[in-house]
Scaffold this motif. Structure first.
Motif, PDB file in Angstrom:
ATOM      1  N   GLN A  15      30.353  -1.567 119.685  1.00 58.48           N
ATOM      2  CA  GLN A  15      29.933  -2.638 118.776  1.00 58.48           C
ATOM      3  C   GLN A  15      28.477  -3.029 119.045  1.00 58.48           C
ATOM      4  O   GLN A  15      27.712  -3.268 118.112  1.00 58.48           O
ATOM      5  CB  GLN A  15      30.833  -3.877 118.956  1.00 58.48           C
ATOM      6  CG  GLN A  15      32.195  -3.701 118.350  1.00 58.48           C
ATOM      7  CD  GLN A  15      32.466  -4.724 117.272  1.00 58.48           C
ATOM      8  OE1 GLN A  15      31.609  -4.983 116.420  1.00 58.48           O
ATOM      9  NE2 GLN A  15      33.639  -5.290 117.304  1.00 58.48           N
ATOM     10  N   ALA A  16      28.083  -3.103 120.308  1.00 58.15           N
ATOM     11  CA  ALA A  16      26.700  -3.455 120.640  1.00 58.15           C
ATOM     12  C   ALA A  16      25.736  -2.391 120.124  1.00 58.15           C
ATOM     13  O   ALA A  16      24.670  -2.717 119.580  1.00 58.15           O
ATOM     14  CB  ALA A  16      26.542  -3.636 122.154  1.00 58.15           C
ATOM     15  N   GLN A  17      26.099  -1.130 120.264  1.00 59.53           N
ATOM     16  CA  GLN A  17      25.246  -0.053 119.765  1.00 59.53           C
ATOM     17  C   GLN A  17      25.167  -0.102 118.235  1.00 59.53           C
ATOM     18  O   GLN A  17      24.105   0.115 117.656  1.00 59.53           O
ATOM     19  CB  GLN A  17      25.768   1.315 120.220  1.00 59.53           C
ATOM     20  CG  GLN A  17      25.607   1.561 121.702  1.00 59.53           C
ATOM     21  CD  GLN A  17      24.177   1.918 122.085  1.00 59.53           C
ATOM     22  OE1 GLN A  17      23.217   1.698 121.356  1.00 59.53           O
ATOM     23  NE2 GLN A  17      24.031   2.468 123.259  1.00 59.53           N
ATOM     24  N   ALA A  18      26.296  -0.394 117.583  1.00 57.12           N
ATOM     25  CA  ALA A  18      26.293  -0.507 116.119  1.00 57.12           C
ATOM     26  C   ALA A  18      25.419  -1.678 115.672  1.00 57.12           C
ATOM     27  O   ALA A  18      24.710  -1.582 114.660  1.00 57.12           O
ATOM     28  CB  ALA A  18      27.724  -0.676 115.596  1.00 57.12           C
ATOM     29  N   LEU A  19      25.437  -2.766 116.432  1.00 53.70           N
ATOM     30  CA  LEU A  19      24.583  -3.903 116.106  1.00 53.70           C
ATOM     31  C   LEU A  19      23.111  -3.533 116.273  1.00 53.70           C
ATOM     32  O   LEU A  19      22.274  -3.867 115.429  1.00 53.70           O
ATOM     33  CB  LEU A  19      24.937  -5.105 116.982  1.00 53.70           C
ATOM     34  CG  LEU A  19      24.161  -6.382 116.711  1.00 53.70           C
ATOM     35  CD1 LEU A  19      24.373  -6.864 115.275  1.00 53.70           C
ATOM     36  CD2 LEU A  19      24.562  -7.463 117.703  1.00 53.70           C
ATOM     37  N   ALA A  20      22.780  -2.825 117.344  1.00 60.47           N
ATOM     38  CA  ALA A  20      21.395  -2.372 117.549  1.00 60.47           C
ATOM     39  C   ALA A  20      20.963  -1.465 116.399  1.00 60.47           C
ATOM     40  O   ALA A  20      19.835  -1.565 115.899  1.00 60.47           O
ATOM     41  CB  ALA A  20      21.272  -1.637 118.884  1.00 60.47           C
ATOM     42  N   GLN A  21      21.869  -0.612 115.953  1.00 60.17           N
ATOM     43  CA  GLN A  21      21.569   0.273 114.830  1.00 60.17           C
ATOM     44  C   GLN A  21      21.317  -0.543 113.563  1.00 60.17           C
ATOM     45  O   GLN A  21      20.363  -0.273 112.821  1.00 60.17           O
ATOM     46  CB  GLN A  21      22.736   1.238 114.625  1.00 60.17           C
ATOM     47  CG  GLN A  21      22.479   2.299 113.598  1.00 60.17           C
ATOM     48  CD  GLN A  21      23.659   3.263 113.479  1.00 60.17           C
ATOM     49  OE1 GLN A  21      24.799   2.938 113.797  1.00 60.17           O
ATOM     50  NE2 GLN A  21      23.366   4.470 113.027  1.00 60.17           N
ATOM     51  N   ALA A  22      22.131  -1.556 113.326  1.00 58.75           N
ATOM     52  CA  ALA A  22      21.964  -2.396 112.131  1.00 58.75           C
ATOM     53  C   ALA A  22      20.657  -3.192 112.187  1.00 58.75           C
ATOM     54  O   ALA A  22      19.945  -3.300 111.188  1.00 58.75           O
ATOM     55  CB  ALA A  22      23.157  -3.347 111.982  1.00 58.75           C
ATOM     56  N   ALA A  65      28.343  -5.695 113.379  1.00 59.09           N
ATOM     57  CA  ALA A  65      27.111  -5.208 112.740  1.00 59.09           C
ATOM     58  C   ALA A  65      27.165  -5.419 111.233  1.00 59.09           C
ATOM     59  O   ALA A  65      26.145  -5.682 110.601  1.00 59.09           O
ATOM     60  CB  ALA A  65      26.886  -3.738 113.065  1.00 59.09           C
ATOM     61  N   ALA A  66      28.353  -5.334 110.649  1.00 63.79           N
ATOM     62  CA  ALA A  66      28.493  -5.524 109.203  1.00 63.79           C
ATOM     63  C   ALA A  66      28.289  -6.982 108.806  1.00 63.79           C
ATOM     64  O   ALA A  66      28.036  -7.277 107.637  1.00 63.79           O
ATOM     65  CB  ALA A  66      29.865  -5.043 108.739  1.00 63.79           C
ATOM     66  N   GLN A  67      28.366  -7.884 109.771  1.00 65.60           N
ATOM     67  CA  GLN A  67      28.197  -9.307 109.494  1.00 65.60           C
ATOM     68  C   GLN A  67      26.727  -9.738 109.535  1.00 65.60           C
ATOM     69  O   GLN A  67      26.408 -10.869 109.185  1.00 65.60           O
ATOM     70  CB  GLN A  67      29.013 -10.139 110.497  1.00 65.60           C
ATOM     71  CG  GLN A  67      30.500  -9.862 110.384  1.00 65.60           C
ATOM     72  CD  GLN A  67      31.300 -10.480 111.504  1.00 65.60           C
ATOM     73  OE1 GLN A  67      30.821 -11.351 112.222  1.00 65.60           O
ATOM     74  NE2 GLN A  67      32.528 -10.022 111.674  1.00 65.60           N
ATOM     75  N   LEU A  68      25.840  -8.842 109.934  1.00 63.68           N
ATOM     76  CA  LEU A  68      24.409  -9.145 109.987  1.00 63.68           C
ATOM     77  C   LEU A  68      23.883  -9.322 108.569  1.00 63.68           C
ATOM     78  O   LEU A  68      24.004  -8.439 107.735  1.00 63.68           O
ATOM     79  CB  LEU A  68      23.663  -7.995 110.678  1.00 63.68           C
ATOM     80  CG  LEU A  68      22.157  -8.154 110.822  1.00 63.68           C
ATOM     81  CD1 LEU A  68      21.824  -9.298 111.758  1.00 63.68           C
ATOM     82  CD2 LEU A  68      21.555  -6.860 111.345  1.00 63.68           C
ATOM     83  N   THR A  69      23.353 -10.490 108.291  1.00 64.60           N
ATOM     84  CA  THR A  69      22.875 -10.751 106.932  1.00 64.60           C
ATOM     85  C   THR A  69      21.369 -10.871 106.857  1.00 64.60           C
ATOM     86  O   THR A  69      20.770 -10.471 105.876  1.00 64.60           O
ATOM     87  CB  THR A  69      23.507 -12.047 106.370  1.00 64.60           C
ATOM     88  OG1 THR A  69      23.211 -13.129 107.255  1.00 64.60           O
ATOM     89  CG2 THR A  69      25.008 -11.885 106.213  1.00 64.60           C
ATOM     90  N   GLU A  70      20.746 -11.443 107.878  1.00 62.29           N
ATOM     91  CA  GLU A  70      19.295 -11.602 107.838  1.00 62.29           C
ATOM     92  C   GLU A  70      18.729 -11.707 109.244  1.00 62.29           C
ATOM     93  O   GLU A  70      19.448 -12.016 110.186  1.00 62.29           O
ATOM     94  CB  GLU A  70      18.897 -12.825 107.019  1.00 62.29           C
ATOM     95  CG  GLU A  70      19.475 -14.124 107.556  1.00 62.29           C
ATOM     96  CD  GLU A  70      19.186 -15.300 106.646  1.00 62.29           C
ATOM     97  OE1 GLU A  70      18.494 -16.209 107.112  1.00 62.29           O
ATOM     98  OE2 GLU A  70      19.648 -15.290 105.503  1.00 62.29           O
ATOM     99  N   LEU A  71      17.457 -11.439 109.335  1.00 67.93           N
ATOM    100  CA  LEU A  71      16.738 -11.558 110.597  1.00 67.93           C
ATOM    101  C   LEU A  71      15.542 -12.470 110.361  1.00 67.93           C
ATOM    102  O   LEU A  71      14.453 -11.994 110.069  1.00 67.93           O
ATOM    103  CB  LEU A  71      16.272 -10.188 111.093  1.00 67.93           C
ATOM    104  CG  LEU A  71      17.342  -9.159 111.413  1.00 67.93           C
ATOM    105  CD1 LEU A  71      16.709  -7.822 111.781  1.00 67.93           C
ATOM    106  CD2 LEU A  71      18.222  -9.648 112.531  1.00 67.93           C
ATOM    107  N   ASP A  72      15.761 -13.749 110.444  1.00 69.53           N
ATOM    108  CA  ASP A  72      14.672 -14.696 110.201  1.00 69.53           C
ATOM    109  C   ASP A  72      13.570 -14.586 111.247  1.00 69.53           C
ATOM    110  O   ASP A  72      12.403 -14.677 110.934  1.00 69.53           O
ATOM    111  CB  ASP A  72      15.205 -16.133 110.181  1.00 69.53           C
ATOM    112  CG  ASP A  72      16.044 -16.422 108.955  1.00 69.53           C
ATOM    113  OD1 ASP A  72      15.890 -15.718 107.942  1.00 69.53           O
ATOM    114  OD2 ASP A  72      16.862 -17.355 109.015  1.00 69.53           O
TER     115      ASP A  72
END
Length: 147
Positions: A15-22, A65-72
């Motif tokens: 999950q952490a790697q998928a988040l880094a990818q996202a 990672a699918a829950q990532l919506t924005e990077l303010d």
């Protein structure tokens, strides 16, 4: 670390790697221009980190990672991601040390490399953001536009 914990920990590492990818993907598309090349590299490296691990059985709604919506705030996001990747590396070292079979050991070793290289990309992006901030002029009271 007990053997029963390894599948759960591997799922967290995945999950952490998928988040880094996202995050890399998001920054490559819509992040600051000077980060886009490194962000693309992060996407590829984190994808490799996911690829060496067996994907966990998750419902699509449970994939962080699918829950990532924005990077303010790219800087804050990268700082947190860098810390997460350090934790991932430490967890993987523990799992490799406790691995009951050679396959798990080598999965961990390859995932350690991917996490380490991903963190290197994160650190490079943080350096580029810091350099960018040094180049931007400080707003002054004398200038009507703040520059």
């Amino acid at each position: 670390m007990g053997g029963a914990d390894i599948p759960e920990r591997m799922a967290e590492v995945w999950q952490a790697q998928a988040l880094a990818q996202a995050i890399g993907s998001r920054l490559a598309v819509s992040g600051p221009p000077e980060l886009r090349g490194e962000a693309l590299g992060l996407t590829e490296l984190a994808g490799r980190g996911c690829g060496v691990l067996d994907p966990p059985e998750l419902d699509p709604g449970d994939l962080r990672a699918a829950q990532l919506t924005e990077l303010d705030d790219a800087r804050q996001t990268l700082l947190c991601l860098g810390g997460l990747l350090v934790e991932v590396g430490i967890a993987l070292v523990g799992m490799a040390s406790a691995a009951a079979d050679e396959t798990t050991y080598w999965q961990c070793m390859e995932a350690i490399d991917a996490a380490d290289e991903s963190r290197d990309r994160v650190l490079e992006m943080l350096r580029k953001l810091a350099a960018r901030e040094e180049v931007l002029p400080e707003p002054t009271e004398d200038s009507p536009t703040g520059v």
